[in-house]
Design a protein around this motif. Structure first.
Motif, PDB file in Angstrom:
ATOM      1  N   MET A   1       0.840  -1.180   0.000  1.00 41.77           N
ATOM      2  CA  MET A   1       0.000   0.000   0.000  1.00 41.77           C
ATOM      3  C   MET A   1       0.884   1.241   0.000  1.00 41.77           C
ATOM      4  SD  MET A   1      -2.902   0.793   2.741  1.00 41.77           S
ATOM      5  CE  MET A   1      -3.797   2.262   2.787  1.00 41.77           C
ATOM      6  N   GLU A   2       0.581   2.160  -0.872  1.00 45.13           N
ATOM      7  CA  GLU A   2       1.380   3.356  -1.029  1.00 45.13           C
ATOM      8  C   GLU A   2       0.659   4.557  -0.447  1.00 45.13           C
ATOM      9  OE1 GLU A   2       3.356   5.445  -4.808  1.00 45.13           O
ATOM     10  OE2 GLU A   2       3.279   3.251  -4.892  1.00 45.13           O
ATOM     11  N   LYS A   3       1.406   5.414   0.235  1.00 44.81           N
ATOM     12  CA  LYS A   3       0.833   6.632   0.804  1.00 44.81           C
ATOM     13  C   LYS A   3       0.454   7.594  -0.314  1.00 44.81           C
ATOM     14  CE  LYS A   3       3.122  10.160   2.661  1.00 44.81           C
ATOM     15  NZ  LYS A   3       3.978  10.964   3.493  1.00 44.81           N
ATOM     16  N   TYR A   4      -0.648   8.309  -0.116  1.00 44.01           N
ATOM     17  CA  TYR A   4      -1.129   9.254  -1.117  1.00 44.01           C
ATOM     18  C   TYR A   4      -1.549  10.534  -0.409  1.00 44.01           C
ATOM     19  CZ  TYR A   4      -3.961  11.231  -4.879  1.00 44.01           C
ATOM     20  OH  TYR A   4      -4.482  12.061  -5.838  1.00 44.01           O
ATOM     21  N   ASN A   5      -1.097  11.685  -0.899  1.00 43.85           N
ATOM     22  CA  ASN A   5      -1.505  12.965  -0.330  1.00 43.85           C
ATOM     23  C   ASN A   5      -2.530  13.594  -1.264  1.00 43.85           C
ATOM     24  OD1 ASN A   5      -1.686  15.788   0.285  1.00 43.85           O
ATOM     25  ND2 ASN A   5       0.149  15.549   1.531  1.00 43.85           N
ATOM     26  N   ILE A   6      -3.732  13.761  -0.776  1.00 41.14           N
ATOM     27  CA  ILE A   6      -4.854  14.253  -1.580  1.00 41.14           C
ATOM     28  C   ILE A   6      -4.599  15.664  -2.120  1.00 41.14           C
ATOM     29  CG2 ILE A   6      -6.230  15.259   0.294  1.00 41.14           C
ATOM     30  CD1 ILE A   6      -7.726  12.980  -2.335  1.00 41.14           C
ATOM     31  N   PHE A   7      -3.734  16.430  -1.455  1.00 44.60           N
ATOM     32  CA  PHE A   7      -3.493  17.811  -1.872  1.00 44.60           C
ATOM     33  C   PHE A   7      -2.306  17.961  -2.830  1.00 44.60           C
ATOM     34  CE2 PHE A   7      -5.935  18.263   2.058  1.00 44.60           C
ATOM     35  CZ  PHE A   7      -6.986  19.000   1.564  1.00 44.60           C
ATOM     36  N   GLU A   8      -1.665  16.854  -3.197  1.00 42.40           N
ATOM     37  CA  GLU A   8      -0.631  16.906  -4.225  1.00 42.40           C
ATOM     38  C   GLU A   8      -1.298  16.890  -5.590  1.00 42.40           C
ATOM     39  OE1 GLU A   8       2.069  13.685  -3.481  1.00 42.40           O
ATOM     40  OE2 GLU A   8       2.940  14.684  -1.740  1.00 42.40           O
ATOM     41  N   GLN A   9      -0.615  17.350  -6.580  1.00 37.86           N
ATOM     42  CA  GLN A   9      -1.084  17.392  -7.972  1.00 37.86           C
ATOM     43  C   GLN A   9      -2.356  18.221  -8.129  1.00 37.86           C
ATOM     44  OE1 GLN A   9      -1.429  13.426  -9.526  1.00 37.86           O
ATOM     45  NE2 GLN A   9       0.728  12.982  -9.254  1.00 37.86           N
ATOM     46  N   ILE A  10      -2.392  19.372  -7.471  1.00 37.08           N
ATOM     47  CA  ILE A  10      -3.498  20.314  -7.679  1.00 37.08           C
ATOM     48  C   ILE A  10      -3.092  21.170  -8.871  1.00 37.08           C
ATOM     49  CG2 ILE A  10      -4.923  22.142  -6.691  1.00 37.08           C
ATOM     50  CD1 ILE A  10      -5.217  19.456  -5.240  1.00 37.08           C
TER      51      ILE A  10
END
Length: 144
Positions: free
Chosen positions: A1-10
């Protein structure tokens, strides 16, 4: 499982909305959507088979339904039932509108199965010497 930041790639793109699939399987799809002033085309309505839960993470939006409009600001969430006609009437022009969208089946649908059967009778557990009768289970393309 890979961490994901919802606010990246805005990404600020005034020409088109950006869709980022976070997770998907047979019953659920989770997306981040970034809008920059985009709206639904004139006379276009979403009428989706799956229900949609949305959470507005950034920006402002107006969703239009057949009989009402809903204004959404940062932190607002809304559940849209399957097949409920709706469209995006407005998204922020001066900042990205970031949506967290979860598309899901209200009921689990059994597909491609006309019959699932299990028939175990007189099963004996040798250690306890007990017997079990398990009934025949038949699913006939039912929704649960």
């Amino acid at each position: 499982m890979e961490k994901y930041n919802i606010f990246e790639q805005i990404i600020v793109d005034k020409n088109e909305e950006k869709f980022f699939e976070i997770f998907k399987n047979e019953t659920i799809k989770i997306e981040k959507i970034v809008s920059n002033g985009q709206t639904s085309p004139e006379n276009f309505w979403y009428e989706q088979e799956k229900s949609e839960f949305i959470l507005l993470l950034e920006g402002f939006a107006i969703l239009e339904f057949e009989n009402r409009e809903v204004e959404l600001k940062k932190g607002d969430c809304l559940n849209i039932k399957a097949m409920e006609k709706h469209r995006v009437k407005f998204t922020s022009l001066d900042e990205p509108t970031v949506w967290f969208a979860v598309f899901y089946w209200e009921k689990i649908k059994l597909q491609n199965y006309s019959e699932i059967a299990l028939n175990i009778s007189n099963f004996s557990d040798s250690s306890s010497k007990s017997s079990f009768n398990i009934a025949l289970i038949i699913f006939n393309n039912k929704s649960f």
